[in-house]
Design a protein around this motif. Structure first.
Motif, PDB file in Angstrom:
ATOM      1  N   ALA A   1      10.141   3.338  14.163  1.00 56.50           N
ATOM      2  CA  ALA A   1      11.020   3.054  13.031  1.00 56.50           C
ATOM      3  C   ALA A   1      10.249   2.404  11.892  1.00 56.50           C
ATOM      4  N   GLN A   2       9.381   1.459  12.251  1.00 59.62           N
ATOM      5  CA  GLN A   2       8.629   0.747  11.215  1.00 59.62           C
ATOM      6  C   GLN A   2       7.657   1.683  10.499  1.00 59.62           C
ATOM      7  N   ILE A   3       7.129   2.658  11.241  1.00 60.06           N
ATOM      8  CA  ILE A   3       6.254   3.637  10.603  1.00 60.06           C
ATOM      9  C   ILE A   3       7.036   4.403   9.545  1.00 60.06           C
ATOM     10  N   GLY A   4       8.302   4.681   9.861  1.00 60.61           N
ATOM     11  CA  GLY A   4       9.163   5.351   8.886  1.00 60.61           C
ATOM     12  C   GLY A   4       9.197   4.601   7.558  1.00 60.61           C
TER      13      GLY A   4
ATOM     14  N   ALA B   1       2.489  -7.257   8.021  1.00 62.33           N
ATOM     15  CA  ALA B   1       3.476  -7.988   8.821  1.00 62.33           C
ATOM     16  C   ALA B   1       3.677  -7.305  10.158  1.00 62.33           C
ATOM     17  N   HIS B   2       3.795  -5.981  10.113  1.00 66.02           N
ATOM     18  CA  HIS B   2       4.029  -5.272  11.356  1.00 66.02           C
ATOM     19  C   HIS B   2       2.834  -5.408  12.295  1.00 66.02           C
ATOM     20  N   GLY B   3       1.633  -5.347  11.734  1.00 65.81           N
ATOM     21  CA  GLY B   3       0.434  -5.498  12.559  1.00 65.81           C
ATOM     22  C   GLY B   3       0.478  -6.790  13.349  1.00 65.81           C
TER      23      GLY B   3
ATOM     24  N   VAL C   1      11.983 -11.808  13.994  1.00 73.76           N
ATOM     25  CA  VAL C   1      12.419 -12.177  12.647  1.00 73.76           C
ATOM     26  C   VAL C   1      11.659 -11.365  11.605  1.00 73.76           C
ATOM     27  N   SER C   2      10.357 -11.209  11.835  1.00 72.05           N
ATOM     28  CA  SER C   2       9.557 -10.445  10.877  1.00 72.05           C
ATOM     29  C   SER C   2       9.882  -8.954  10.957  1.00 72.05           C
ATOM     30  N   ILE C   3      10.051  -8.459  12.183  1.00 71.38           N
ATOM     31  CA  ILE C   3      10.364  -7.033  12.341  1.00 71.38           C
ATOM     32  C   ILE C   3      11.719  -6.705  11.706  1.00 71.38           C
TER      33      ILE C   3
ATOM     34  N   SER D   1       9.819 -14.470   6.603  1.00 67.55           N
ATOM     35  CA  SER D   1       8.647 -13.806   7.157  1.00 67.55           C
ATOM     36  C   SER D   1       7.984 -12.880   6.141  1.00 67.55           C
ATOM     37  N   LEU D   2       6.774 -12.487   6.471  1.00 70.35           N
ATOM     38  CA  LEU D   2       6.034 -11.556   5.627  1.00 70.35           C
ATOM     39  C   LEU D   2       6.780 -10.228   5.531  1.00 70.35           C
TER      40      LEU D   2
END
Lengths: 497, 464
Positions: free
Chosen positions: B293-296, B323-325, B369-371, B377-378
């Protein structure tokens, strides 16, 4: 003179306390208590310093750019301090209460850690100088109250937590959308007396109209407007100090305070009036007032009855906001403080009944007044205040709301106020009656240990007595220079200048 | 240069002294992190490094820009965290540990090379190093599922880099240059260059697992051991994405139609994968689908830049990627520590795990929280910029995807969290995970949270 330091410190104190408590061992009772109380006291002192400073004309303002002109702003204006001092004061009392309440129960470090973070969020909400900062703390409040709601970890509380999240995350999303949308129109977002949207009235009237309701939906969830209130009675499974804090200062007040900021410092009362936004707000709040009171009538569970009473009482604040004119504003804002004090008293007392004799239902309370006279006395004061009996605090709110309704030309609102007061009496007086006069049918066996000559643990008894005294004091000395009412008058002057 | 060589050197060291892998490897990761920090903040940027004085068009050139250094920083930080975790996790298995670290150093080498290379062939080499070492890592623990998943992974990654290489060959035949810089100057729109870029993009999209080419990812990421999952989810897919990003914006290869298409796929991917994440019953599967999803989100940038030529959408994506990393690596490590208690990652068995590993639940929550893109969050600031850009151009569909994705992510993140918080199903006193298994996750997750306060500094830095 601008002081940049104090508002930040005020937020960081609770953050520091919260984080350090997480790292404490369960048994570290003394350290935790010291941390908790000193945090609360420092906070109260700082707020007092700022209150005096604002009276002398000092400014407290901290800002840091976060991203592309969007700033993190903490500012202590008069309105911020109204809410801030309420939360600092009640935090201290609730902390004392919670220490007594949670004696020997598991996971205390986790509880007090999140408890502190929750207070950080609510002070952050008070001091937020723009919508963006407000949003940050509003979301943090959701995140930090969730672990408190599910603290008992029972199936019921996990379920309640789920519903709580469902509502509040929905509200958070609405707030985010509305904030971004508004910012994309205005390019500005700092709260200002009288609002900052007038320049866009001509060009973006429709969008502003829609946005108002998005914001209202976002704040309405936490303020438990009718239809958006579903989480509130369920969240009652939380421990008593949490309910007390949630209902008096933290969550529902954050919602109500959001509406106050929205109408006065974002749209401005004049623009809100011109865009015909106040009438729908008024209808909604009146509906909520009546709805909450009616449902409360049918609750046998004391905490549930109090919960629905909150639904109703918080909307008094919104009603005051929706009445165009200084008197209505005064009534609404002063109720922000008064409702907090009265409701926290009631919840403390309900917690005492439940904790001491495991009595949670109104129908079981017969004769309890003799067993726990002081608690029952505090409860009675809170209840009579809610009904609006002079000279208690609740009367002051209702008086100004009534005057405001007449000033704004809405006579029928008076009818709502009267009806609601009758309903308040209808669901509170039976409780008071049962407490003092009904014949006791069961024998009360205490299931916690306390000093034989006291009626319950001292730490549980002192906070409600203090708040009850304040409820009387705020009514009796309403016209004193240092009362909440005088402070609210000052704010009102600023908003209508 | 030493940035690229350090991992190679330490890979050899670990290989030679497998018994001392713990000391050598951690030293290596520490040195790498320190070197990256030094290069990022105390050396002039951007700068071009020519190997052996052979400049473009024939020789190899490295291009150190603030952007590439940001990604190097991300990578070395994640490697350090994962290394600390792995060191404890593989304590009793010297063989597995040394194998892990050798491969991890090669992966680190490949990623660093990928972030700093400046010609399309060199980038291909980097891509292959990354791909092969990642496959090696995913097959580290030879269970049946892991082997099957890594076989699919191997197949896709070879197809992906094959397509990319074919594109490179076409470009070289057309223009006779490989350096991105020279290429962007020479480039004219022609069928050949369109086909070439199409091939390269297709290969990279496959490797980055954009919907609907994501089929291999959940299996590969969920079946690997936790530190490997953290590397795969947090870093490896960022490698191929970074490459596509550079070809698009620095190589001048992007075009509007393709961008629109990628944006749509990204949007659909966000919704599709989020719904699937909601339906999973295993913890690591949930996290893996959340990665899809985050790649989307990341691919939405190619659609967004079409109408917003300011830097805002690109900055938003940069923040989201960083952030995802951090957060995803932290989350997988936290999941690893949680799974440690029961040795199984079904949500049902994990009920009440919070009582045994509260710290890891806390780290998981912070990463979540970041996701979810909640403040401060970033991840939130990345989302804020993208949402703002969408609203400013009244692209309500894009905004809608963000909102819906956010709500769904709250759903699939709070589901495991409420399971962790529930009362344990049995009263057995289980073993708590060792502290060093829990701390790295906390560090990475806190990083994702705290860096939010430094968003404007990060963006200022990225702009040089």
């Amino acid at each position: 003179m601008v002081n940049t330091f104090l508002p930040l410190v005020l937020v960081l104190v609770s953050l520091g306390v919260g984080v350090s408590i997480f790292f404490l061992k369960e048994e570290a009772f003394k350290t935790r208590t010291t941390l908790n109380l000193s945090g609360a006291i420092i906070k109260l002192l700082l707020i007092s310093v700022m209150l005096l400073g604002v009276i002398e004309g000092r400014h407290y303002h901290f800002e840091a750019t976060l991203v592309h002109g969007v700033k993190f702003v903490l500012r202590a204006d008069a309105l911020a301090l109204l809410f801030g001092s309420l939360s600092a004061l009640l935090w201290l009392l609730t902390t004392v209460y919670a220490i007594g309440y949670l004696e020997n129960s598991p996971n205390r470090s986790r509880f007090f850690g999140f408890f502190s973070l929750c207070v950080m969020s609510s002070v952050g909400i008070a001091l937020s100088g723009n919508l963006f900062t407000f949003f940050i703390f509003y979301e943090l409040l959701t995140l930090t109250t969730y672990p408190l709601v599910i603290h008992r970890q029972s199936e019921e509380s996990i379920k309640a937590g789920k519903i709580y999240l469902l509502y509040t995350i929905g509200g958070g999303v609405l707030l985010l959308v509305a904030t971004v949308w508004l910012y994309s129109i205005t390019g500005a977002m700092d709260f200002a007396y009288g609002g900052y949207l007038e320049a866009f009235e001509q060009t973006h009237a429709l969008e502003l109209y829609i946005l108002f309701f998005l914001f209202l939906g976002a704040f309405g969830v936490k303020a438990a407007l009718v239809g958006l209130h579903g989480w509130l009675p369920r969240a009652m499974v939380a421990p008593a100090p949490v309910s007390a804090l949630l209902h008096a200062v933290a969550v529902v007040k954050a919602g109500a305070f959001g509406v106050v900021r929205l109408v006065y410092d974002v749209y401005g009362i004049t623009l809100s009036y011109a865009l015909h936004l106040l009438a729908p707000l008024m209808v909604l709040s009146c509906a909520t007032i009546l709805f909450g009171s009616i449902i409360a009538l049918f609750q046998d569970d004391l905490k549930k009855r109090l919960a629905y009473s909150t639904v109703s009482q918080v909307s008094y604040i919104l009603l005051g906001v929706s009445l165009f004119g200084p008197l209505g504003t005064i009534g609404g804002l002063v109720h922000l403080v008064n409702q907090g004090l009265m409701k926290i008293t009631l919840f403390f007392c309900a917690g005492n009944f439940a904790e001491t004799y495991n009595i949670k239902k109104v129908s079981q309370m017969a004769g309890l007044g003799a067993k726990m006279p002081l608690t029952s006395f505090a409860f009675t004061v809170g209840a009579l205040g809610m009904i609006g009996l002079p000279p208690l605090a609740g009367f002051v709110s209702k008086w100004y709301l009534g005057l405001g309704a007449i000033e704004a030309g809405f006579g029928w609102v008076l009818g709502v106020l009267v009806a609601s007061s009758l309903l308040n009496a209808a669901y509170f007086l039976p409780v008071v009656y049962t407490l003092w006069f009904a014949k006791s049918t069961e024998s009360f066996v205490p299931h916690i240990a306390f000093h034989p000559r006291a009626e319950t643990r001292l730490l549980l008894l002192v906070p409600p007595l203090l708040t009850a005294v304040l409820v009387v004091g705020l009514g009796l000395f309403a016209s004193h220079d240092l009362s909440a009412l005088s402070w609210v008058r000052l704010i009102t002057r600023l908003e209508y200048q | 240069m030493s940035l690229v060589l350090t991992p190679l050197y330490f890979a050899l060291m670990v290989f030679l002294w497998p018994k001392r892998a713990n000391v050598v490897a951690l030293l290596g990761l520490g040195v790498q992190f320190g070197l990256t920090l030094y290069t990022a903040f105390w050396t002039p940027l951007p700068r071009r490094i020519t190997l052996g004085d052979w400049g473009a068009p024939l020789g190899i050139e490295l291009w150190l820009s603030p952007l590439s250094l940001l990604f190097c920083l991300l990578s070395s930080a994640v490697f350090l965290g994962v290394g600390l975790y792995a060191n404890t996790a593989y304590k009793n298995n010297h063989k597995e540990r040394s194998r892990f670290f050798v491969l991890a150093f090669f992966l680190s080498l490949g990623l660093t090379l990928l972030f700093v290379s400046d010609d399309v062939f060199n980038l291909y080499v980097a891509l292959e190093i990354v791909g092969l070492s990642a496959i090696g890592l995913s097959a580290l623990r030879p269970t049946k599922e892991a082997l099957r998943a890594s076989l699919t992974y191997l197949f896709t990654t070879l197809v992906g880099s094959g397509a990319y290489l074919l594109g490179v060959a076409l470009l070289y035949g057309e223009y006779g240059v490989l350096s991105l810089d020279l290429l962007s100057k020479a480039l004219i729109s022609s069928p050949t260059s369109n086909i070439a870029f199409g091939l390269m993009a297709a290969g990279l999209i496959l490797k980055t697992a954009l919907f609907p080419l994501h089929f291999w990812l959940p299996k590969a990421h969920a079946n690997a051991t936790s530190p490997v999952s953290a590397l795969l989810s947090g870093l490896v897919i960022k490698g191929s994405f970074f490459l596509l990003y550079r070809l698009w914006f620095d190589g001048g290869l992007g075009n509007e139609t393709l961008g629109h298409g990628l944006g749509i796929l990204g949007g659909v991917g966000v919704l599709y994968a989020s719904v699937l994440a909601l339906l999973q019953t295993k913890l690591k599967r949930i996290i893996a689908y959340s990665t899809v999803a985050q790649i989307g989100y990341l691919f939405l940038v190619f659609g967004l830049v079409k109408f917003d030529d300011s830097l805002v959408p690109r900055e938003g994506i940069l923040l989201l990627a960083l952030a995802h990393g951090l957060a995803k690596a932290g989350m997988f490590l936290a999941a690893g520590a949680l799974v440690y208690v029961h040795k199984k990652d079904d949500l049902v068995t994990l009920q009440g795990v919070g009582s045994y590993a509260p710290l890891s639940v806390f780290s998981f929550g912070i990463a979540a929280v970041s996701i979810m893109g909640l403040p401060p969050s970033l991840g939130f600031f990345g989302k804020w910029l993208l949402l703002l850009s969408a609203f400013e151009h009244r692209e309500m569909i894009v905004a809608g995807v963000f909102i819906a994705g956010g709500v769904l992510s709250a759903g699939y993140m709070f589901r495991p969290l409420s399971v962790f918080f529930a009362k344990p199903t049995h009263t057995l006193s289980l073993q708590r995970p060792p502290l060093w298994l829990e701390l790295p996750a906390l560090g990475l997750s806190l990083g994702a949270l705290a860096l939010g306060f430094f968003t404007s500094h990060i963006l200022d830095y990225a702009h040089g």
